[in-house]
Design an enzyme around this catalytic site. Sequence first.
Site, mmCIF file in Angstrom:
data_model
loop_
_atom_site.group_PDB
_atom_site.id
_atom_site.type_symbol
_atom_site.label_atom_id
_atom_site.label_comp_id
_atom_site.label_asym_id
_atom_site.label_seq_id
_atom_site.Cartn_x
_atom_site.Cartn_y
_atom_site.Cartn_z
ATOM 1 N N VAL A 60 17.005 -0.200 12.909
ATOM 2 C CA VAL A 60 17.034 -1.437 12.123
ATOM 3 C C VAL A 60 16.438 -2.537 12.989
ATOM 4 O O VAL A 60 16.816 -2.696 14.160
ATOM 5 C CB VAL A 60 18.481 -1.797 11.690
ATOM 6 C CG1 VAL A 60 18.515 -3.144 10.990
ATOM 7 C CG2 VAL A 60 19.065 -0.702 10.794
ATOM 8 N N GLU A 92 24.350 11.876 17.588
ATOM 9 C CA GLU A 92 24.678 11.543 18.972
ATOM 10 C C GLU A 92 24.455 10.055 19.142
ATOM 11 O O GLU A 92 23.478 9.503 18.640
ATOM 12 C CB GLU A 92 23.792 12.322 19.943
ATOM 13 C CG GLU A 92 24.060 13.803 19.905
ATOM 14 C CD GLU A 92 22.926 14.620 20.497
ATOM 15 O OE1 GLU A 92 21.810 14.088 20.656
ATOM 16 O OE2 GLU A 92 23.147 15.798 20.766
ATOM 17 N N ASN A 97 27.454 2.049 23.082
ATOM 18 C CA ASN A 97 26.830 1.355 21.945
ATOM 19 C C ASN A 97 27.909 0.991 20.928
ATOM 20 O O ASN A 97 28.054 1.633 19.892
ATOM 21 C CB ASN A 97 25.738 2.236 21.330
ATOM 22 C CG ASN A 97 24.910 1.509 20.301
ATOM 23 O OD1 ASN A 97 25.320 0.476 19.767
ATOM 24 N ND2 ASN A 97 23.746 2.056 20.002
ATOM 25 N N TYR A 104 29.383 3.847 12.600
ATOM 26 C CA TYR A 104 29.652 5.253 12.279
ATOM 27 C C TYR A 104 31.130 5.498 11.974
ATOM 28 O O TYR A 104 31.445 6.297 11.093
ATOM 29 C CB TYR A 104 29.142 6.153 13.398
ATOM 30 C CG TYR A 104 27.635 6.111 13.540
ATOM 31 C CD1 TYR A 104 26.808 6.302 12.432
ATOM 32 C CD2 TYR A 104 27.030 5.848 14.760
ATOM 33 C CE1 TYR A 104 25.430 6.246 12.544
ATOM 34 C CE2 TYR A 104 25.656 5.807 14.886
ATOM 35 C CZ TYR A 104 24.855 6.005 13.771
ATOM 36 O OH TYR A 104 23.490 5.949 13.882
#
Length: 141
Positions: A60, A92, A97, A104
């Site tokens: 993005v 993965e 992050n 997620y």
Amino acid sequence: MRETAARLAALHAEAFAAPWDAAAFEALLGQAGVFALEEADGFILLRTVVDEAEILTLAVRPAARRQGLGARLVGAGSRAAAARGATRLFLEVAEGNAPALALYAAAGFAGAGRRPGYYSRPDGGREDALILARNLTATLP
């Protein structure tokens, strides 16, 4: 396919410090089961094999982040993988992050493993990859 690969590579270069080039995208898109879903400011690249799918990359543009595009792409990718027969979706992600991990988790992914030292950091160090998975037979967003 060459035009799509160039477009994905350009967007990937905006989103990542170590981007994939157009040749890499063209090679991936030429493989069985690999497909991309695109919007103007982002894309998701997935691979399906029998009843499993993997998010290869999600990109993005920085200016378009935190506006729901990543979540839309993950949702659309999950539905597309399920439509292709996948019952589980893997990915993965770098352990550090936090924004991606939050994205997620909100999409229903949970820890499934770890790859020690999988990612190179800009400072020359290594970072573990967390392997996340979600069930595609449940209700999808």
